[in-house]
Enzyme design. Structure first.
Site, short mmCIF file in Angstrom:
data_model
loop_
_atom_site.label_atom_id
_atom_site.label_comp_id
_atom_site.label_asym_id
_atom_site.label_seq_id
_atom_site.Cartn_x
_atom_site.Cartn_y
_atom_site.Cartn_z
N LYS A 40 -92.80 23.67 -19.69
CA LYS A 40 -94.15 24.20 -19.90
C LYS A 40 -94.23 25.01 -21.20
CE LYS A 40 -94.22 26.60 -16.03
NZ LYS A 40 -92.85 26.35 -15.52
N ARG A 92 -80.57 26.44 -21.48
CA ARG A 92 -81.58 27.15 -22.27
C ARG A 92 -81.00 28.40 -22.93
NH1 ARG A 92 -87.42 28.44 -19.93
NH2 ARG A 92 -86.36 29.60 -18.29
N ARG A 94 -99.43 31.58 -10.46
CA ARG A 94 -98.16 31.31 -9.79
C ARG A 94 -98.38 31.16 -8.28
NH1 ARG A 94 -94.34 31.74 -13.99
NH2 ARG A 94 -92.24 32.03 -13.22
N ARG A 121 -85.52 31.65 -7.97
CA ARG A 121 -86.77 31.27 -8.64
C ARG A 121 -87.27 29.93 -8.12
NH1 ARG A 121 -85.05 31.28 -14.51
NH2 ARG A 121 -87.18 30.74 -15.05
N ARG A 127 -81.15 33.84 -20.97
CA ARG A 127 -82.03 34.74 -20.24
C ARG A 127 -81.33 35.18 -18.97
NH1 ARG A 127 -88.00 32.24 -19.53
NH2 ARG A 127 -87.66 32.96 -17.41
P1 AMP Z 1 -91.22 32.52 -16.66
O1 AMP Z 1 -90.91 32.96 -18.05
O2 AMP Z 1 -92.59 31.89 -16.53
O3 AMP Z 1 -90.13 31.67 -16.04
O4 AMP Z 1 -91.30 33.86 -15.77
C1 AMP Z 1 -90.18 34.70 -15.62
C2 AMP Z 1 -90.42 35.70 -14.50
O5 AMP Z 1 -91.57 36.49 -14.80
C3 AMP Z 1 -90.72 35.09 -13.14
O6 AMP Z 1 -89.56 34.72 -12.42
C4 AMP Z 1 -91.47 36.25 -12.47
O7 AMP Z 1 -90.58 37.28 -12.07
C5 AMP Z 1 -92.30 36.80 -13.62
N1 AMP Z 1 -93.62 36.13 -13.71
C6 AMP Z 1 -94.06 35.31 -14.70
N2 AMP Z 1 -95.30 34.88 -14.47
C7 AMP Z 1 -95.68 35.43 -13.29
C8 AMP Z 1 -96.86 35.36 -12.50
N3 AMP Z 1 -97.91 34.61 -12.86
N4 AMP Z 1 -96.87 36.08 -11.34
C9 AMP Z 1 -95.84 36.83 -10.96
N5 AMP Z 1 -94.69 36.93 -11.64
C10 AMP Z 1 -94.60 36.24 -12.81
#
Ligand code: AMP
Length: 225
Positions: A17, A132, A93, A176, A165
């Site tokens: 994404k 990654r 989410r 996750r 990360r």
């Molecule tokens: P991502 O970079 O999209 O994989 O997000 C990394 C982490 O950020 C996730 O595992 C959540 O802990 C938090 N996070 C990102 N987007 C959201 C969201 N829309 N709602 C809640 N937590 C989020």
């Protein structure tokens, strides 16, 4: 030509994404809004209080409370650079966030055009997340095999050091993916019911996936160059 493009990218962590959102953002000159990036910024800017709570939640692979994330997004999409639309990556989410987003947009007499779901196999997700690497300075994304940096462990764009990360480590990845299955996967039927869902394979290479995505957006008359 349509005036704006309001797009949501859906799919598990590792579906691509972020990579596709960045490319679309450069092509159509509309902002890529990643809630993961916005939350990582909060951690850096405000390492105490809220930043610390956010950091702990992300480290555990859980979702940050809806209210915090929804407010961040609402503020971000009201900024001037999002007047011609946006590409949301990592938000919504869960169905509650999706409803909140609809409410925020309705208030501005706007709505989402499409939600594109990157249907991705488990094997590909695991390979992508394990390989990654992100720049510790500018946040650019790389992959040891699929998007290797020109010089090992160094960012092509700013020369920063590449790191894994913290939440891409095996144990957090498992959490996750579980959270994704329990909370996020339900969004596919939410947008399907609204007739806004379109599906693309998340297993394609970056260039194949980007081509499929652009064809889709143009076929749907969402936007043109
Ligand atoms: P991502 O970079 O999209 O994989 O997000 C990394 C982490 O950020 C996730 O595992 C959540 O802990 C938090 N996070 C990102 N987007 C959201 C969201 N829309 N709602 C809640 N937590 C989020």
């Amino acid at each position: 030509m349509p005036e704006a493009m309001r797009l949501i990218l859906l799919g598990p962590p590792g579906a691509g994404k972020g990579t596709h959102a960045k490319l679309l953002s450069e092509r159509y000159r509309i902002p890529h809004i990643s809630t993961g990036d916005l939350l990582r910024e909060i951690q850096n800017k405000d390492p105490l209080g809220l930043g610390q709570r956010v950091q702990r939640t992300m480290k555990e692979g859980k979702l940050v409370p809806d209210q915090i994330v929804t407010q961040l997004v609402a503020e971000r999409i009201r900024r001037k650079d999002a007047a011609r639309g946006f590409i949301l990556d990592g938000f919504p989410r869960n169905v509650h966030q999706a409803r909140e987003l609809d409410t925020v947009l309705k208030y501005e007499e706007e709505s989402i055009d499409l939600a594109v779901y990157f249907e991705t196999s488990h094997r590909v997700v695991i390979e992508r997340l394990a390989g990654r690497r992100v720049c510790s300075h500018c946040g650019a994304n790389f992959h040891l095999v699929n998007i290797p940096p020109r010089k090992a462990e160094i960012c092509d764009f700013c020369g920063g050091r590449l790191i894994q990360r913290e939440d891409d480590r095996e144990e957090t990845v498992r959490k996750r993916l579980q959270v994704y299955k329990e909370e996020t996967a339900g969004l596919v039927s939410y947008y399907e019911q609204l007739k806004k869902l379109r599906v693309i394979s998340g297993d394609l290479t970056v260039s194949e996936g980007q081509k499929a995505l652009i064809e889709l957006l143009e076929r749907e008359h969402v936007i043109h160059d």
